[in-house]
Scaffold this motif. Structure first.
Motif, PDB file in Angstrom:
ATOM      1  N   THR A  54       0.828  -1.215   0.000  1.00  0.00           N
ATOM      2  CA  THR A  54       0.000   0.000   0.000  1.00  0.00           C
ATOM      3  C   THR A  54       0.861   1.262   0.000  1.00  0.00           C
ATOM      4  O   THR A  54       0.520   2.251  -0.664  1.00  0.00           O
ATOM      5  N   LEU A  57       2.255   1.798  -3.524  1.00  0.00           N
ATOM      6  CA  LEU A  57       1.196   2.268  -4.421  1.00  0.00           C
ATOM      7  C   LEU A  57       0.862   3.729  -4.170  1.00  0.00           C
ATOM      8  O   LEU A  57       0.735   4.525  -5.117  1.00  0.00           O
ATOM      9  N   VAL A  58       0.734   4.109  -2.906  1.00  0.00           N
ATOM     10  CA  VAL A  58       0.370   5.491  -2.580  1.00  0.00           C
ATOM     11  C   VAL A  58       1.479   6.460  -2.985  1.00  0.00           C
ATOM     12  O   VAL A  58       1.208   7.526  -3.569  1.00  0.00           O
ATOM     13  N   ALA A  60       3.636   6.094  -5.301  1.00  0.00           N
ATOM     14  CA  ALA A  60       3.752   6.135  -6.761  1.00  0.00           C
ATOM     15  C   ALA A  60       2.632   6.926  -7.414  1.00  0.00           C
ATOM     16  O   ALA A  60       2.798   7.421  -8.538  1.00  0.00           O
ATOM     17  N   THR A  61       1.499   7.073  -6.751  1.00  0.00           N
ATOM     18  CA  THR A  61       0.338   7.698  -7.391  1.00  0.00           C
ATOM     19  C   THR A  61      -0.072   9.031  -6.761  1.00  0.00           C
ATOM     20  O   THR A  61      -0.938   9.719  -7.311  1.00  0.00           O
ATOM     21  N   MET A  62       0.543   9.399  -5.630  1.00  0.00           N
ATOM     22  CA  MET A  62       0.171  10.636  -4.955  1.00  0.00           C
ATOM     23  C   MET A  62       1.407  11.478  -4.667  1.00  0.00           C
ATOM     24  O   MET A  62       2.536  10.973  -4.634  1.00  0.00           O
ATOM     25  N   THR A  63       1.197  12.754  -4.460  1.00  0.00           N
ATOM     26  CA  THR A  63       2.275  13.654  -4.064  1.00  0.00           C
ATOM     27  C   THR A  63       2.113  13.997  -2.582  1.00  0.00           C
ATOM     28  O   THR A  63       1.020  13.908  -2.021  1.00  0.00           O
ATOM     29  N   GLN A  66      -1.025  15.611  -0.722  1.00  0.00           N
ATOM     30  CA  GLN A  66      -2.238  15.461  -1.535  1.00  0.00           C
ATOM     31  C   GLN A  66      -3.300  14.707  -0.750  1.00  0.00           C
ATOM     32  O   GLN A  66      -3.009  13.756  -0.025  1.00  0.00           O
TER      33      GLN A  66
END
Length: 199
Positions: A54, A57-58, A60-63, A66
């Protein structure tokens, strides 16, 4: 000459002599501690895999900073880097918290040989997996080894932001408290109970 039958063979073990893994002692069978140890390890590995997966994933997909609402303003994903303990406590003491987490892991590994209780195996597995998950951040994330910031991303209402490892540690700790209050010891015995008196 007396015939040897299952009903009258004096050398055959009786039911009373057979080990009972489900009784209060719970550890007469030497295989029991091994099974409990396997349960602990499997629990810890599952928690660690969920936590690392998790976080990867977080990140890699969020700044950083955010926020993604999931259920209105109550539940959201909110990426922060935490230098403190669980729920952002004791910030600024990163290396101390790292050493404490290492001590917890070592302690669990040492006590694991005494396991005879499923509840203890599950609880210690949750705590171990959570501790290892946050330790991975301490060692492998910036700003450096022993001082890495933990990735937190779950925001629920007014509760401090947390991650899967924090949740596992809290659930495991709560289960340990319940087991202690219920009088169940790590080897599966019930404290304060006289085995002879129960026969």
């Amino acid at each position: 000459m007396q015939s040897a039958t299952p009903g009258n063979d004096p050398s055959a073990p009786s039911a009373a002599d057979a080990p009972d893994e489900s009784g209060p002692a719970g550890t007469t069978d030497p295989a029991v501690p091994r099974r409990r140890l396997v349960m602990l390890v499997v629990t810890a590995v599952v928690v660690l895999a969920i936590d690392i997966g998790t976080k990867v994933l977080v990140v890699a997909t969020m700044t950083d900073g955010q926020r993604i609402p999931l259920i209105g303003d109550v539940v959201s994903l909110y990426l922060i880097r935490n230098s403190g303990a669980a729920f952002s406590l004791a910030t600024g003491m990163t290396w101390v918290l790292t050493l404490v987490a290492i001590a917890v892991v070592v302690g669990i590994v040492r006590f694991a040989r005494q396991l005879g209780s499923r509840g203890w195996a599950l609880a210690l597995g949750l705590v171990l997996g959570g501790a290892l998950g946050n330790l991975a951040d301490r060692f492998f994330r910036g700003p450096g080894p022993l001082e890495g910031h933990v990735v937190d991303f779950v925001s629920v209402g007014w509760w401090p932001v947390f991650n899967a490892a924090d949740s596992a540690i809290c659930c495991g700790g709560a289960l340990l408290v319940f087991l202690a209050l219920w009088g169940i010891e790590i080897d599966g015995h019930r404290s304060g109970r006289d085995p002879e008196a129960s026969r």
